[in-house]
Design an enzyme around this catalytic site. Sequence first.
Site, short mmCIF file in Angstrom:
data_model
loop_
_atom_site.label_atom_id
_atom_site.label_comp_id
_atom_site.label_asym_id
_atom_site.label_seq_id
_atom_site.Cartn_x
_atom_site.Cartn_y
_atom_site.Cartn_z
N ASP A 262 0.85 -1.19 0.00
CA ASP A 262 0.00 0.00 0.00
C ASP A 262 0.89 1.23 0.00
O ASP A 262 1.52 1.54 1.01
CB ASP A 262 -0.88 -0.05 1.26
CG ASP A 262 -1.80 1.14 1.35
OD1 ASP A 262 -2.16 1.68 0.29
OD2 ASP A 262 -2.15 1.52 2.48
N SER A 263 0.93 1.91 -1.14
CA SER A 263 1.78 3.09 -1.20
C SER A 263 1.16 4.09 -2.15
O SER A 263 0.56 3.72 -3.16
CB SER A 263 3.17 2.70 -1.68
OG SER A 263 3.90 3.85 -2.00
N GLY A 313 -3.13 4.53 -10.10
CA GLY A 313 -3.88 5.69 -9.63
C GLY A 313 -3.09 6.55 -8.66
O GLY A 313 -2.65 6.05 -7.62
N CYS A 320 -8.53 12.39 -1.57
CA CYS A 320 -7.10 12.63 -1.83
C CYS A 320 -6.80 14.09 -2.18
O CYS A 320 -7.49 14.69 -3.00
CB CYS A 320 -6.72 11.74 -3.01
SG CYS A 320 -5.06 11.98 -3.53
N TYR A 406 -15.58 8.99 6.61
CA TYR A 406 -14.64 8.42 5.64
C TYR A 406 -13.40 9.31 5.62
O TYR A 406 -13.50 10.50 5.34
CB TYR A 406 -15.31 8.38 4.26
CG TYR A 406 -14.40 7.85 3.15
CD1 TYR A 406 -13.60 6.72 3.35
CD2 TYR A 406 -14.36 8.48 1.91
CE1 TYR A 406 -12.79 6.24 2.33
CE2 TYR A 406 -13.55 8.00 0.88
CZ TYR A 406 -12.77 6.88 1.10
OH TYR A 406 -11.96 6.41 0.11
N GLY A 410 -3.81 9.29 4.27
CA GLY A 410 -2.81 10.35 4.41
C GLY A 410 -3.32 11.52 5.23
O GLY A 410 -2.71 12.60 5.24
N ARG A 419 2.65 4.69 4.17
CA ARG A 419 2.12 4.79 2.81
C ARG A 419 2.75 5.96 2.05
O ARG A 419 2.82 5.96 0.84
CB ARG A 419 0.60 4.98 2.90
CG ARG A 419 -0.10 4.95 1.58
CD ARG A 419 -1.62 4.98 1.76
NE ARG A 419 -2.24 4.46 0.55
CZ ARG A 419 -2.54 5.20 -0.50
NH1 ARG A 419 -2.31 6.49 -0.49
NH2 ARG A 419 -3.08 4.65 -1.58
P1 IMP Z 1 -11.93 6.53 -3.67
O1 IMP Z 1 -12.52 5.21 -4.05
O2 IMP Z 1 -12.08 7.56 -4.77
O3 IMP Z 1 -12.44 7.03 -2.37
O4 IMP Z 1 -10.35 6.31 -3.55
C1 IMP Z 1 -9.79 5.37 -2.69
C2 IMP Z 1 -8.30 5.34 -2.92
O5 IMP Z 1 -7.70 6.60 -2.55
C3 IMP Z 1 -7.55 4.34 -2.07
O6 IMP Z 1 -7.62 3.03 -2.55
C4 IMP Z 1 -6.13 4.89 -2.09
O7 IMP Z 1 -5.42 4.52 -3.25
C5 IMP Z 1 -6.36 6.38 -2.15
N1 IMP Z 1 -6.17 7.03 -0.84
C6 IMP Z 1 -6.53 6.59 0.38
N2 IMP Z 1 -6.25 7.51 1.33
C7 IMP Z 1 -5.69 8.54 0.70
C8 IMP Z 1 -5.18 9.80 1.14
O8 IMP Z 1 -5.23 10.18 2.31
N3 IMP Z 1 -4.64 10.59 0.17
C9 IMP Z 1 -4.58 10.21 -1.14
N4 IMP Z 1 -5.10 9.07 -1.60
C10 IMP Z 1 -5.63 8.24 -0.69
#
Ligand code: IMP
Length: 503
Positions: A262-263, A313, A320, A406, A410, A419
């Site tokens: 997970d990065s 991604g 994010c 939610y 980060g 991460r």
């Molecule tokens: P979502 O489905 O659009 O909400 O995106 C989820 C994805 O955002 C996760 O699987 C991670 O790759 C990414 N992500 C999770 N937490 C963070 C963060 O705090 N900052 C940037 N990306 C994040």
Amino acid sequence: MAFIYDEPSHTFGEYLIIPGYSSCECVPSAVNLKTSVVKYRKGEEECPLTMNIPLVSAIMQSVSNDTMAIALAKEGGISFIYGSQSIESEARMVSNVKSYKAGFVVSDSNIRPDATLADILALKEKTGHSTVAVTEDGTAAGKLVGIVASRDYRVSRMSPDEKVSSFMTPIDKLVTGDENTTLKEANDIIWDNKLNSLPIVDKNGTLKYFVFRKDYSDHKANPLELLDSHKRYIVGAGINTRDYEERVPALVGAGADVLCIDSSEGFSEWQKKTLEWVRGKYGDSVKVGAGNVVDREGFLFLAESGADFVKVGIGGGSICITREQKGIGRGQATALIEVCKARDEYFERTGVYVPVCSDGGIVHDYHVTLALAMGADFIMLGRYFSRFDESPTNKLNINGSYVKEYWGEGSNRARNWQRYDLGGGAKLSFEEGVDSYVPYAGSLKDNVAQTLAKVRHTMCNCGALSIPELQQKAKLTLVSSTSIVEGGYHDVVLKDKGLSSAE
Ligand code: IMP
């Protein structure tokens, strides 16, 4: 001078699918959404790990715990349990999923034999369940001495002080199963003996589970559930590039079926070292994905470093703020298309097919179909799953509307420094995610069913009955900003908004 791309990068919302010919056989119920999760020699061997639906839940505190993993595996997908917790607690969540026996439930209504009818009625009121286990110590793990069901008492004819031991069905009159009883056998015993429930006890007579008649039908209602060869649910888990020498053995020991580094940015020597360590210790027996990348070079680097799948991604996730904070990232659609082309090129060259996971940025259900059409083998979603009953976060009522919390990995709330760490270690120097609310949406089962119904319908519009067929047949077009407006309802007044908003 820096390299500058000629074309802007695009997001899912800027694309549409152009329907193709569909034959009469092309109906949603005939669509198969099975997809590969890990690399394999396509054409020569079977993929060693597949899913029945192309959805995985994000490696996030606010999304993927053991409850989510069980609910998603029931529908045919995989959760990646979040890694931003101690090794012990992540491993415990994995082992909770692996030890969960579908249809076998730990009794939540238990009583001692010297309790009274009044106690039974109070317990029924509290739990809503009419089957009560009578155990020596009144716990779910005590020695079973009998069962009380509604048919065992008549409130109008009995004193509330009557002792449970006098009206329960005692153990010598009960049909029970032992620890080797399978769900199918339990169901046969239930039917043959006209029971509503079957207690499962160990060789010492200690109560372990109940199997209820109605739960077997629930189990049959999940035809796509994802099970391993021992009939346990399949589960994934997040790892990082720091403590993998301790974390990976613990997760593998707990039974994780697939891991994922997970990065936020995966085109790095850290990931290569992590992958090499896993290969050195376990060969190909432990499956591990890597990422995230957004271009051809990043994909090839991780594929050549031994990744079982590659996640795509940067900056597109709903919580994010990486793009704002650091100025890195790429429109998710453009990134995905380029990486999937690199995957196909790598397959042509090596015969090895490395699945691609599109991670983040899914806003509408049709974005899932777009991502598949663009070449993704499966999709990782955070916001989507966080809205459901099964996500680990609080459900709140804010100004009359139900929401769930939610937050990003980060964000200061999650503090998942591993991460985002580039070598400084052990702290987040600035936030890359926000803490937010999302509208509560109900159960995972209902929502996933609806999302996938849309995916299946669109696939039929393209004449495709499988994901590979969709990828081969789909025609995609970029849309102008004016035609995006045209895509929603327009030039009408919604009845529930009233005419005052018509001006
Ligand atoms: P979502 O489905 O659009 O909400 O995106 C989820 C994805 O955002 C996760 O699987 C991670 O790759 C990414 N992500 C999770 N937490 C963070 C963060 O705090 N900052 C940037 N990306 C994040």
